[in-house]
Each structure stands twice: as structure tokens, then as C-alpha cells.
Design a protein around this motif. Structure first.
Motif, mmCIF file in Angstrom:
data_model
loop_
_atom_site.group_PDB
_atom_site.id
_atom_site.type_symbol
_atom_site.label_atom_id
_atom_site.label_comp_id
_atom_site.label_asym_id
_atom_site.label_seq_id
_atom_site.Cartn_x
_atom_site.Cartn_y
_atom_site.Cartn_z
ATOM 1 N N TYR A 19 0.837 -1.197 0.000
ATOM 2 C CA TYR A 19 0.000 0.000 0.000
ATOM 3 C C TYR A 19 0.871 1.247 0.000
ATOM 4 N N GLN A 21 0.884 5.174 1.623
ATOM 5 C CA GLN A 21 0.280 6.014 2.648
ATOM 6 C C GLN A 21 0.848 7.415 2.537
ATOM 7 N N TYR A 60 -4.663 6.800 1.690
ATOM 8 C CA TYR A 60 -4.205 5.446 1.369
ATOM 9 C C TYR A 60 -4.597 4.990 -0.034
ATOM 10 N N VAL A 62 -4.364 1.108 -1.867
ATOM 11 C CA VAL A 62 -4.087 -0.281 -1.479
ATOM 12 C C VAL A 62 -3.972 -1.174 -2.717
ATOM 13 N N ILE A 67 -4.927 -7.900 -0.069
ATOM 14 C CA ILE A 67 -6.055 -7.801 0.854
ATOM 15 C C ILE A 67 -6.412 -9.200 1.352
ATOM 16 N N LEU A 77 -4.678 -6.457 5.520
ATOM 17 C CA LEU A 77 -3.772 -6.976 4.499
ATOM 18 C C LEU A 77 -3.119 -8.273 4.968
ATOM 19 N N ILE A 83 -5.911 -1.134 7.020
ATOM 20 C CA ILE A 83 -6.013 0.044 6.156
ATOM 21 C C ILE A 83 -7.440 0.591 6.252
#
Length: 103
Positions: A19, A21, A60, A62, A67, A77, A83
Motif C-alpha cells: 500500500y 500512505q 491510502y 491499497v 487484501i 492486508l 487500512i
């Protein structure tokens, strides 16, 4: 994915990104073994990433391939990271999950 930080160029394999951020003006790109930082807007990333990456929060983006589970308001995740999913991105986030996992 090519980024620059501290006067160094980094090439990050896209499939290794869990991901991204954003905090203030710094984006952290979290991979399975390292964290990369760069000065870039989070909104600039989607055009450089495949469609299995999706914005799920103001801060975020992703990678759907990592996931593990979805519940209202958050993704978990495969590495255990939680997340958040904001209301404004909830529909897109749920669709991303359903497209990749069929519910």
C-alpha cells in the motif's frame, strides 16, 4: 514504479507494493520488505499503477492482491496491516474487493 527521495532514484517492483500512505507531503510506499519515501501527491499515483490498486481513503492506496479481508470501514492486508476505508471511497473499495475476491 520510479521515485526520487534524498537525491536518489528508486525503482520499486509494482507487485511488491502492499500500500501507499500519505502523511503531510510525504508518501510512504510500503513493500513486503521495505518502506520507501518520496515527496509526491497521493493523487499522482493512480495513473502510474495498474487497476488492482485503488484509493480507499484520503491518505491510502491499497494493492488488492494483498487484501486478506474486508469489513465495513477497513481492509486487513496479508501482513496484518489495517487500512482504513473512508466513507467517500467506500463504494470503490467494496467494488475492488468484490472484483478481486467475488465477495
Amino acid at each position: 514504479l520510479k521515485i526520487s527521495y534524498d537525491f536518489k532514484e528508486h525503482l520499486i517492483p509494482i507487485d511488491s507494493i502492499l500500500y501507499i500512505q500519505s502523511s503531510k507531503r510525504v508518501c510512504e510506499i510500503i513493500t513486503d520488505d521495505k518502506i520507501y519515501r518520496c515527496y509526491k501527491k497521493l493523487s499522482d499515483f493512480p495513473k502510474e499503477l495498474p487497476e488492482y490498486f485503488a484509493r480507499c481513503h484520503q491518505s491510502y492506496i491499497v494493492n488488492a492482491n494483498y487484501i486478506a479481508s474486508y469489513q465495513s470501514g477497513q481492509f486487513t492486508l496479508t501482513n496484518g496491516a489495517i487500512i482504513p476505508i473512508s466513507d467517500s471511497y467506500a463504494k470503490d473499495a467494496k467494488n475492488l474487493y468484490l472484483m478481486n475476491f467475488g465477495g
